[in-house]
Design a protein around this motif. Structure first.
Motif, PDB file in Angstrom:
ATOM      1  N   ARG A   1      -9.653  31.697  47.513  1.00  0.00           N
ATOM      2  CA  ARG A   1     -10.843  31.011  48.001  1.00  0.00           C
ATOM      3  C   ARG A   1     -11.580  30.415  46.809  1.00  0.00           C
TER       4      ARG A   1
ATOM      5  N   VAL B   1     -17.794  39.009  44.813  1.00  0.00           N
ATOM      6  CA  VAL B   1     -18.942  38.635  43.981  1.00  0.00           C
ATOM      7  C   VAL B   1     -19.491  39.893  43.306  1.00  0.00           C
ATOM      8  N   GLN B   2     -19.486  41.001  44.064  1.00  0.00           N
ATOM      9  CA  GLN B   2     -20.012  42.253  43.518  1.00  0.00           C
ATOM     10  C   GLN B   2     -19.261  42.647  42.239  1.00  0.00           C
TER      11      GLN B   2
ATOM     12  N   ASN C   1     -23.694  34.186  47.172  1.00  0.00           N
ATOM     13  CA  ASN C   1     -22.322  33.736  47.445  1.00  0.00           C
ATOM     14  C   ASN C   1     -22.424  32.427  48.225  1.00  0.00           C
TER      15      ASN C   1
HETATM   16  O1  LIG Z   1     -17.539  38.565  47.498  1.00  0.00           O
HETATM   17  C1  LIG Z   1     -17.975  38.753  48.649  1.00  0.00           C
HETATM   18  N1  LIG Z   1     -18.811  39.810  48.879  1.00  0.00           N
HETATM   19  C2  LIG Z   1     -19.333  40.071  50.110  1.00  0.00           C
HETATM   20  O2  LIG Z   1     -20.090  41.056  50.292  1.00  0.00           O
HETATM   21  C3  LIG Z   1     -18.988  39.191  51.149  1.00  0.00           C
HETATM   22  N2  LIG Z   1     -19.296  39.146  52.476  1.00  0.00           N
HETATM   23  C4  LIG Z   1     -18.671  38.064  52.988  1.00  0.00           C
HETATM   24  O3  LIG Z   1     -18.760  37.684  54.196  1.00  0.00           O
HETATM   25  N3  LIG Z   1     -17.934  37.435  52.039  1.00  0.00           N
HETATM   26  C5  LIG Z   1     -18.113  38.109  50.882  1.00  0.00           C
HETATM   27  N4  LIG Z   1     -17.638  37.894  49.639  1.00  0.00           N
END
Ligand SMILES: O=c1[nH]c(=O)c2[nH]c(=O)[nH]c2[nH]1
Length: 309
Positions: A183, A238-239, A265
């Motif tokens: 992605r 992202v976390q 995000n």
């Molecule tokens: O990296 C992500 N963290 C999330 O917590 C999350 N939640 C989501 O719908 N997509 C993503 N992507």
């Protein structure tokens, strides 16, 4: 805030001037480089001026108009270039030492990202264009000289077109999102980091120390987000990327005790378009719909365990 007891009430109060805009130009003689900064300064003073609130007595009020003027006086007095952090400390020190009733000063400044232009590969001596992300600082100085200093970045927009996925999250009857290892990852980083200097007297006396540090932190954040130029680095969420970025900052800079990152995000949605009878556009990791909203909100603070942030 200054707190004062009033017959069973306690009044916490502060006053200041917000969004004072100032530009300082430093000229070097004989056709040398000019330097400029544009700062948006917000001042808040914690002072003993209870009577203004409760007795219509303004005799202890430092007028916010005076605070505004002081920004220009101090800018004028800065005959040498200085970091936005040092300017904030200078102002805060002034307010807490010049006025007996001022116990603490909180100064926030946002620097507009003017960058020297390059014309035909040559840096211009006095021409600047606006860059993107902004350098911010927040300083609290108490009368005693006690200092809290943090700096930050606002609006660092970054995107990578692969090496990002999101798998293994909670699936239930409300979940539609497919798992993926491919992605676009996009965010607009807001960062702030706390320096460990606890008194005005203890900050490094190196000119533009905090300006250089800002550039260095920005480089470390970008390098960790993107990974090496050819291979990149896989992001599981992202976390996970946020944590890697925060850890890299803490590990790279001994005088930073904590870092806070906000990384929305920002979604690029797969473009799939169908009529009732036909597929018009079928997504094949190629065409996306960029979006602003809604967006995920992910933020965290990483501190050394001995930090007070
Ligand atoms: O990296 C992500 N963290 C999330 O917590 C999350 N939640 C989501 O719908 N997509 C993503 N992507």
């Amino acid at each position: 805030m200054a707190n004062n007891d009033l017959d069973g009430f306690k009044l916490d109060q502060r006053h200041g001037k917000a969004r004072v805009r100032v530009t300082r130009v430093w000229r070097t003689n004989h056709g040398g480089n000019h330097f400029m900064v544009e700062w948006n300064v917000s001042i808040s003073l914690i002072s003993d001026c209870l009577n203004a609130y409760v007795s219509d007595d303004n005799s202890n009020i430092v007028a916010t108009d005076t605070m505004k003027n002081t920004v220009y006086v101090m800018a004028k007095q800065c005959s040498e270039r200085l970091s936005v952090e040092n300017f904030a400390i200078l102002l805060a020190k002034h307010f807490t030492s010049y006025y007996k009733q001022v116990n603490a000063a909180i100064i926030k400044i946002v620097e507009k990202p003017w960058e020297r232009v390059s014309i035909d590969g040559q840096l211009h001596t006095h021409g600047f264009k606006l860059g993107s992300e902004k350098h911010t600082t927040e300083v609290i100085v108490k009368k005693s000289g006690a200092l809290q200093l943090s700096s930050g970045i606002e609006g660092m927009s970054v995107v990578k077109t692969t090496k990002s996925g999101f798998e293994g999250f909670v699936r239930d009857k409300y979940t539609a999102l497919p798992e993926t290892r491919e992605r676009i990852l996009a965010t607009e980083v807001t960062a702030s980091w706390k320096y460990s200097y606890e008194s005005v007297a203890s900050i490094p006396q190196i000119p533009l120390y905090f300006t250089e540090k800002y550039m260095d932190v920005k480089r470390v954040l970008a390098k960790t987000f993107f990974g090496p130029p050819n291979e990149g680095v896989y992001s599981a969420s992202v976390q996970s990327t946020l944590y890697q970025m925060a850890k890299a900052v803490i590990n790279s800079f001994p005088d930073i005790s904590a870092v806070h990152l906000e990384m929305p995000n920002i979604h690029f949605l797969p473009a799939n378009i169908s009529s009732k009878d036909n597929t018009i556009v079928k997504f094949n990791d190629d065409v996306y719909v960029p979006t602003d909203e809604p967006h995920g909100t992910i933020e965290a603070t990483l501190s050394r365990t001995w930090s007070k942030m």
